[in-house]
Design a protein around this motif. Sequence first.
Motif, PDB file in Angstrom:
ATOM      1  N   PHE A  15       0.854  -1.192   0.000  1.00  0.00           N
ATOM      2  CA  PHE A  15       0.000   0.000   0.000  1.00  0.00           C
ATOM      3  C   PHE A  15       0.892   1.244   0.000  1.00  0.00           C
ATOM      4  O   PHE A  15       1.638   1.494   0.942  1.00  0.00           O
ATOM      5  N   GLY A  76      -6.773  -3.264   3.495  1.00  0.00           N
ATOM      6  CA  GLY A  76      -5.988  -3.618   4.676  1.00  0.00           C
ATOM      7  C   GLY A  76      -5.050  -4.773   4.375  1.00  0.00           C
ATOM      8  O   GLY A  76      -5.341  -5.620   3.538  1.00  0.00           O
ATOM      9  N   ALA A  80      -5.053  -8.212   1.769  1.00  0.00           N
ATOM     10  CA  ALA A  80      -4.094  -8.286   0.662  1.00  0.00           C
ATOM     11  C   ALA A  80      -3.281  -9.584   0.747  1.00  0.00           C
ATOM     12  O   ALA A  80      -3.062 -10.260  -0.268  1.00  0.00           O
ATOM     13  N   ASP A  97       6.781  -8.003   4.161  1.00  0.00           N
ATOM     14  CA  ASP A  97       6.374  -6.616   3.951  1.00  0.00           C
ATOM     15  C   ASP A  97       7.228  -5.976   2.860  1.00  0.00           C
ATOM     16  O   ASP A  97       8.339  -6.419   2.585  1.00  0.00           O
ATOM     17  N   ARG A 131       9.285 -11.169  15.780  1.00  0.00           N
ATOM     18  CA  ARG A 131       9.793  -9.817  16.031  1.00  0.00           C
ATOM     19  C   ARG A 131      10.343  -9.753  17.434  1.00  0.00           C
ATOM     20  O   ARG A 131       9.722 -10.242  18.378  1.00  0.00           O
ATOM     21  N   LYS A 141      -3.318  -3.013  16.311  1.00  0.00           N
ATOM     22  CA  LYS A 141      -2.584  -4.021  15.558  1.00  0.00           C
ATOM     23  C   LYS A 141      -2.355  -5.277  16.389  1.00  0.00           C
ATOM     24  O   LYS A 141      -2.489  -6.385  15.923  1.00  0.00           O
TER      25      LYS A 141
HETATM   26  N1  UDP Z   1      -0.074  -2.629   3.676  1.00  0.00           N
HETATM   27  C1  UDP Z   1      -1.170  -3.010   2.917  1.00  0.00           C
HETATM   28  N2  UDP Z   1      -2.378  -2.395   3.130  1.00  0.00           N
HETATM   29  C2  UDP Z   1      -2.556  -1.438   4.097  1.00  0.00           C
HETATM   30  C3  UDP Z   1      -1.437  -1.088   4.894  1.00  0.00           C
HETATM   31  C4  UDP Z   1      -0.228  -1.710   4.660  1.00  0.00           C
HETATM   32  O1  UDP Z   1      -1.059  -3.872   2.036  1.00  0.00           O
HETATM   33  O2  UDP Z   1      -3.664  -0.934   4.219  1.00  0.00           O
HETATM   34  C5  UDP Z   1       1.221  -3.280   3.442  1.00  0.00           C
HETATM   35  C6  UDP Z   1       2.418  -2.343   3.461  1.00  0.00           C
HETATM   36  O3  UDP Z   1       2.659  -1.783   2.199  1.00  0.00           O
HETATM   37  C7  UDP Z   1       3.523  -3.271   3.924  1.00  0.00           C
HETATM   38  C8  UDP Z   1       2.803  -4.237   4.852  1.00  0.00           C
HETATM   39  O4  UDP Z   1       1.426  -4.177   4.505  1.00  0.00           O
HETATM   40  O5  UDP Z   1       4.093  -4.000   2.867  1.00  0.00           O
HETATM   41  C9  UDP Z   1       2.967  -3.834   6.317  1.00  0.00           C
HETATM   42  O6  UDP Z   1       2.588  -2.505   6.487  1.00  0.00           O
HETATM   43  P1  UDP Z   1       3.382  -1.495   7.416  1.00  0.00           P
HETATM   44  O7  UDP Z   1       4.831  -1.488   7.034  1.00  0.00           O
HETATM   45  O8  UDP Z   1       2.675  -0.211   7.419  1.00  0.00           O
HETATM   46  O9  UDP Z   1       3.163  -2.241   8.798  1.00  0.00           O
HETATM   47  P2  UDP Z   1       4.126  -2.420  10.029  1.00  0.00           P
HETATM   48  O10 UDP Z   1       5.539  -2.386   9.549  1.00  0.00           O
HETATM   49  O11 UDP Z   1       3.795  -1.293  10.916  1.00  0.00           O
HETATM   50  O12 UDP Z   1       3.736  -3.765  10.596  1.00  0.00           O
END
Ligand code: UDP
Length: 183
Positions: A15, A76, A80, A97, A131, A141
């Motif tokens: 995203f 979200g 995906a 990610d 993690r 989350k």
């Molecule tokens: N992502 C997505 N849809 C969303 C928000 C995030 O597909 O609505 C993707 C984003 O591009 C990334 C992965 O999900 O590849 C994790 O997102 P983010 O890095 O924001 O999450 P965090 O690192 O905080 O877990």
Amino acid sequence: MTINVIEISVVIPVFNEDKTIKETCIRLRSILSKVVKNFEILVVDDGSTDDTVLVLKSLLEEIEELRVIKLHLNRGHMVAINVGLRHSRGKATAIIDADLQDPPDALVEMYELIESSASTRDPVFIVEAQRINRSTDTRFKRVTARLYYRFVRILTGIKITSNVADYKMMRREVVEVLSQVSE
Ligand code: UDP
Ligand code: MG
């Protein structure tokens, strides 16, 4: 029998990642091509509104192992991921990610664990990256992650550890069960 069996699929939920996705795909291709002959990089564009679509379009010309699935609305990252899992064809499928916060080199070790145990009596079905510190996540989350893992555990009987990142690799059997988990 299929001649070109895909050994590894990597699903990337995306995203608004126009700054990161190119480097990520190139890194992944370089790593995967050293490990297996056939792989696919499955990018699920989760309704991005920046230049992600354009970047992906040009990457498709460059990386033949790349497949792109486009969701028209932002649904979200869990949705995906599920869409990606349903389209993945690999004997093993990883989820990572787009932002390279999780080290992509670990895919090599994950695959070795799955592959080397495949014909033993105790095959490894899922390798999950944990993690070290999850306290930086928002409360929302943490809760959705817990619910999701509980849901999967109830449906599949497969015990997936909570508090792990989305970074993991699974055997085909697991992907097939997870794909049935509705959005
Ligand atoms: N992502 C997505 N849809 C969303 C928000 C995030 O597909 O609505 C993707 C984003 O591009 C990334 C992965 O999900 O590849 C994790 O997102 P983010 O890095 O924001 O999450 P965090 O690192 O905080 O877990
Ligand atoms: Mg991130």
